[in-house]
Design an enzyme around this catalytic site. Structure first.
Site, PDB file in Angstrom:
ATOM      1  CE  LYS A  14      12.560 -23.662  11.696  1.00 35.89           C
ATOM      2  NZ  LYS A  14      13.387 -22.471  11.657  1.00 35.89           N
ATOM      3  CG  HIS A  56       9.312 -21.384   8.544  1.00 33.14           C
ATOM      4  ND1 HIS A  56       8.261 -20.933   9.285  1.00 33.14           N
ATOM      5  CD2 HIS A  56      10.401 -21.232   9.334  1.00 33.14           C
ATOM      6  CE1 HIS A  56       8.690 -20.524  10.453  1.00 33.14           C
ATOM      7  NE2 HIS A  56       9.988 -20.694  10.524  1.00 33.14           N
ATOM      8  CG  ASP A  79       2.436 -17.587  15.455  1.00 29.96           C
ATOM      9  OD1 ASP A  79       2.287 -17.299  14.253  1.00 29.96           O
ATOM     10  OD2 ASP A  79       3.486 -17.368  16.096  1.00 29.96           O
ATOM     11  NE  ARG A 123      -3.384  -0.792   2.994  1.00 30.97           N
ATOM     12  CZ  ARG A 123      -4.651  -0.939   3.333  1.00 30.97           C
ATOM     13  NH1 ARG A 123      -5.503   0.048   3.187  1.00 30.97           N
ATOM     14  NH2 ARG A 123      -5.072  -2.054   3.866  1.00 30.97           N
ATOM     15  CD  GLU A 176       9.414 -17.571  18.302  1.00 24.96           C
ATOM     16  OE1 GLU A 176       9.890 -16.808  17.459  1.00 24.96           O
ATOM     17  OE2 GLU A 176       8.201 -17.750  18.455  1.00 24.96           O
ATOM     18  CE  LYS A 206       2.197 -20.108  11.187  1.00 24.07           C
ATOM     19  NZ  LYS A 206       2.889 -18.961  11.797  1.00 24.07           N
ATOM     20  CG  HIS A 211       5.623 -23.814  12.660  1.00 21.67           C
ATOM     21  ND1 HIS A 211       5.543 -23.802  11.307  1.00 21.67           N
ATOM     22  CD2 HIS A 211       5.725 -22.508  13.040  1.00 21.67           C
ATOM     23  CE1 HIS A 211       5.592 -22.543  10.861  1.00 21.67           C
ATOM     24  NE2 HIS A 211       5.688 -21.739  11.902  1.00 21.67           N
ATOM     25  CE  LYS A 220       5.717 -14.785  18.771  1.00 23.53           C
ATOM     26  NZ  LYS A 220       6.778 -15.215  17.868  1.00 23.53           N
TER      27      LYS A 220
HETATM   28  C1  BG6 Z   1       6.414 -18.194  12.480  1.00 24.75           C
HETATM   29  C2  BG6 Z   1       5.554 -17.568  13.538  1.00 24.75           C
HETATM   30  O1  BG6 Z   1       5.664 -19.087  11.708  1.00 24.75           O
HETATM   31  O2  BG6 Z   1       7.486 -18.882  13.082  1.00 24.75           O
HETATM   32  C3  BG6 Z   1       6.378 -16.637  14.390  1.00 24.75           C
HETATM   33  O3  BG6 Z   1       4.504 -16.873  12.940  1.00 24.75           O
HETATM   34  C4  BG6 Z   1       7.586 -17.335  14.940  1.00 24.75           C
HETATM   35  O4  BG6 Z   1       5.609 -16.089  15.454  1.00 24.75           O
HETATM   36  C5  BG6 Z   1       8.344 -18.049  13.828  1.00 24.75           C
HETATM   37  O5  BG6 Z   1       8.426 -16.364  15.537  1.00 24.75           O
HETATM   38  C6  BG6 Z   1       9.447 -18.910  14.389  1.00 24.75           C
HETATM   39  O6  BG6 Z   1      10.212 -19.361  13.328  1.00 24.75           O
HETATM   40  P1  BG6 Z   1      11.713 -19.811  13.564  1.00 24.75           P
HETATM   41  O7  BG6 Z   1      12.143 -20.334  12.241  1.00 24.75           O
HETATM   42  O8  BG6 Z   1      12.462 -18.605  14.030  1.00 24.75           O
HETATM   43  O9  BG6 Z   1      11.655 -20.859  14.619  1.00 24.75           O
END
Ligand code: BG6
Length: 472
Positions: free
Chosen positions: A191, A187, A244, A60, A225, A157, A249, A334
């Site tokens: 890994k 993702h 999330d 935007r 995290e 996701k 994941h 987190k």
């Molecule tokens: C993402 C989440 O999919 O994965 C984030 O939305 C999270 O909140 C992240 O921080 C963590 O990814 P990684 O690869 O740093 O473990």
């Protein structure tokens, strides 16, 4: 629609002059700058992008393509795996175009289609790097104005906000793209060490035969995290750690750790069978602890009354022959003391000696750690715990040869390899489990606990198990 385009294309001469492009919805978002553009820079450096491949960032903001390239350049210096080099970047930048658009307005997609035509872009990958609440609007816009395009879509996701909403979304997407053109990206599946789980499990006599309830006491999967919600308050406060991280994941990781050996059947079928055999939780207090870090409510753009969880610890049981009675623990949060993701397999103790541990280290360092018992040197017959620690990422060559997760996954999508993507029926099974759990949580008197930043989460999580994390 796609068939037509394919026939047309195949009769074209000079196919190589036809442009293909990835269009990123959310082109000026964090994910794009930190992960997607660096991944594509790396693919460019490795010569894995077609010459005529374009990268179109949608946003935007009032940027020109030149502005966007300069912003990208700065991010690339910090985030690309392959070293930033000015000349290489300038070459890469020729692929980049910024297109200003309000993606919530359907009429804007007509302009977008005109732009594709002007630029002779015939093959498309749409990347939905935006909050799930935008997915439908984008799909409707594309459907109305860009429906003749030969296209795949990559979707971030969490897919939907619950099963009902995900199902609606899926049918809308499938009407337009067709199931085989939808790539659900997770993702974690890209890994390196997640890819390694099956090799460790299946290619070692010391693990293969004992990967079951007779020898394994419990499994812990942690994704800790140290960062907080950062700039993603709008999305995160509606989602929370369960949707999330866990729904996608961590349940994917669990399914790979625990599934049956894929003999003949594909891995995705075994993962699905496993996800379907997760026991529905009846008593929330015994199985789930959720928390919120102190200070979350003061983060910019977070509702000051928010009940969103930034931490989840849970116990999962699997209702099948292999795992009857073996608890699987999942934990993520987190603003924890450390950034560390790992899978710990705790074996059953023999002769009252300490339990053997196998640790698959996912990040930040990658490797495999094994803790076992041996005789303590000396005249007594005492036992001592000893360990073997294989640090995969300590070796430069390994680091150099390990693609970033997004690099691996984008390339897989470009070449049409769907193995590394989550499948729709797996997403359904995960939502089934999570919806039930969250409903039970709402009905129960379970509290949302608070925890200090820099801790390992609320102390109440210890009622589920003794968490094993930092081994010296
Ligand atoms: C993402 C989440 O999919 O994965 C984030 O939305 C999270 O909140 C992240 O921080 C963590 O990814 P990684 O690869 O740093 O473990």
């Amino acid at each position: 629609m796609k068939e037509q385009t394919k026939v047309e294309n195949s009769t074209m001469t000079g196919l190589e002059t036809m442009n293909s492009a990835i269009t990123i919805f959310g082109g000026s978002g964090d994910l794009t700058y930190r992960k997607l553009l660096p991944a594509m820079y790396n693919l460019h450096v490795l010569g894995q992008l077609d010459n005529n491949f374009k990268i179109i960032g949608l946003g935007r903001r009032n940027y020109t393509t030149e502005d966007y390239i300069e912003i990208t350049r700065e991010w690339m210096k910090d985030y690309s795996r392959k070293k930033y080099e000015e000349q290489t970047f300038n070459e890469f930048a020729k692929r980049i175009i910024y297109f200003k658009i309000d993606i919530s307005l359907e009429s804007e997609y007509s302009r977008l289609q005109d732009f594709y035509i002007e630029n002779n872009i015939k093959k498309h990958i749409y990347y939905y790097a935006v909050a799930p609440s935008m997915f439908l609007e984008i799909t409707n816009g594309l459907k109305k104005y860009c429906s003749d395009n030969d296209a795949k879509v990559i979707i971030e996701k969490p897919f939907g906000e619950n099963l009902e909403n995900a199902t609606e979304l899926n049918s809308k997407l499938a009407e337009f793209f067709g199931q085989d053109e939808i790539y659900h990206i997770d993702h974690y599946l890209g890994k390196e060490m997640i890819q390694n789980i099956l090799s460790v499990r299946l290619n070692n006599a010391i693990f293969k035969g004992i990967w079951n309830k007779d020898f394994i006491d419990s499994v812990q999967i942690t994704a800790a995290e140290s960062v907080g919600v950062e700039t993603r308050a709008g999305y995160y406060d509606k989602s929370g750690a369960m949707k999330d991280m866990v729904q996608n994941h961590l349940l994917q990781v669990l399914s790979i750790v625990a599934m049956e050996e894929p003999k003949g059947k594909t891995m995705e079928k075994e993962q699905l069978a496993l996800l379907k055999s997760l026991k529905k939780v009846e008593n929330v207090d015994d199985n789930l602890v959720m928390g919120q870090y102190v200070g979350y409510l003061d983060e910019p753009n977070i509702d000051s009354q928010s009940k969103t969880e930034t931490y989840v610890a849970m116990k999962i049981e699997i209702d099948n022959e292999r795992w009857q009675g073996v608890p699987f623990f999942i934990r993520t949060g987190k603003k924890l003391a450390t950034r560390e993701s790992q899978i710990i397999v705790k074996f059953k103790s023999k002769n009252n000696a300490p339990a053997n541990l196998l640790i698959i280290k996912i990040q930040p360092s990658e490797g495999i750690f094994l803790k076992f018992n041996a005789k303590k040197p000396g005249t007594d017959n005492d036992i001592q715990e000893v360990s073997m620690d294989f640090c995969q990422s300590c070796i430069l060559e390994n680091r150099m040869n390990t693609p970033e997760a997004y690099e691996r996954l984008l390339r897989a999508c470009f070449i049409g390899d769907r193995i590394l993507f989550s499948k729709w029926d797996q997403i359904v099974a995960s939502w089934n489990y999570i919806d039930n759990l969250l409903n039970k949580y709402k009905e129960s008197s379970s509290k949302l606990y608070t925890y200090e930043q820099g801790s390992m989460g609320p102390k109440e999580a210890n009622r589920l198990t003794d968490w094993i994390l930092d081994l010296e």
